[in-house]
Design a protein around this motif. Structure first.
Motif, mmCIF file in Angstrom:
data_model
loop_
_atom_site.group_PDB
_atom_site.id
_atom_site.type_symbol
_atom_site.label_atom_id
_atom_site.label_comp_id
_atom_site.label_asym_id
_atom_site.label_seq_id
_atom_site.Cartn_x
_atom_site.Cartn_y
_atom_site.Cartn_z
ATOM 1 N N ILE A 141 55.476 15.531 -7.458
ATOM 2 C CA ILE A 141 54.404 14.558 -7.243
ATOM 3 C C ILE A 141 54.215 14.379 -5.743
ATOM 4 C CG2 ILE A 141 53.725 12.130 -7.521
ATOM 5 C CD1 ILE A 141 55.356 12.161 -10.146
ATOM 6 N N THR A 142 52.967 14.517 -5.292
ATOM 7 C CA THR A 142 52.614 14.228 -3.903
ATOM 8 C C THR A 142 52.192 12.771 -3.825
ATOM 9 O OG1 THR A 142 51.876 16.498 -3.491
ATOM 10 C CG2 THR A 142 51.060 14.803 -1.991
ATOM 11 N N MET A 143 52.670 12.087 -2.781
ATOM 12 C CA MET A 143 52.377 10.659 -2.607
ATOM 13 C C MET A 143 51.568 10.438 -1.329
ATOM 14 S SD MET A 143 56.228 9.355 -3.430
ATOM 15 C CE MET A 143 56.831 10.302 -2.037
ATOM 16 N N PHE A 144 50.589 9.539 -1.410
ATOM 17 C CA PHE A 144 49.769 9.161 -0.257
ATOM 18 C C PHE A 144 49.651 7.641 -0.193
ATOM 19 C CE2 PHE A 144 47.974 13.298 -1.473
ATOM 20 C CZ PHE A 144 47.969 13.962 -0.255
ATOM 21 N N ARG A 145 49.535 7.134 1.008
ATOM 22 C CA ARG A 145 49.137 5.739 1.228
ATOM 23 C C ARG A 145 47.643 5.774 1.480
ATOM 24 N NH1 ARG A 145 49.658 0.617 1.505
ATOM 25 N NH2 ARG A 145 49.503 -0.624 3.382
#
Length: 171
Positions: A141-145
């Motif tokens: 899973i790629t996470m971004f703010r």
């Protein structure tokens, strides 16, 4: 109807080719990704107005992502931004949603953030501060703010998920 029973289905043509994912904003707009059959750099997003009678009219037709194989769609809680994963380009494209439903690409290149291989499903945190993307070809899973202007700050990848992982939900 007033009892919650669905009526007869109605079909409406898509502005683009191969409509794939969709989401609703908080102004009765339907935001739809269009994969254009997976053609290189041909994907798009469209927006439509949903009326109280159930009819649909086009607002923004096939606004290009300049990327390949647009898939799922997520709309922020405040209805100001929409994102689509681009399976063939390994990235995510972001759009600003005007109050009237008009879509504007956040970046002229169409790349708002880079993911690992095969981004598919995505989910927003409850307050839409974070965007999570399931990468099918890397089982992570790629996470971004999500920043105030809709731009994305990468937070890295987590995972070693089972290859059978499909779908994503966040809180």
């Amino acid at each position: 109807d007033h009892n919650g029973i669905a009526g007869t289905p109605k079909a409406y043509p898509s502005s683009g080719i191969t409509p794939f994912g969709f989401a609703f904003d908080n102004h009765d707009h339907v935001i739809v990704s269009e994969a254009f059959g997976g053609a290189p750099n041909a994907s798009a997003m469209s927006s439509y107005q949903l009326s109280y009678t159930g009819s649909i009219s086009t607002i923004s037709g096939a606004v290009p992502t300049h990327q390949t194989a647009a898939c799922w769609v997520a709309v922020t809680e405040n209805g100001r931004y929409a994102y689509t994963t681009n399976f063939g380009s390994n990235n995510v494209s972001g759009y600003k949603i005007d109050p009237d439903g008009t879509l504007t690409l956040l970046n002229s290149s169409g790349v708002t953030g880079w993911t690992a291989d095969g981004p598919l499903d995505m989910a927003l945190s409850r307050n839409s501060q974070y965007l999570y993307i399931l990468n099918a070809n890397r089982d992570n899973i790629t996470m971004f703010r999500i920043r105030y202007d809709g731009s994305l700050t990468p937070l890295g990848n987590i995972g070693n998920l089972p290859a059978s992982a499909v779908g994503l939900a966040a809180r």
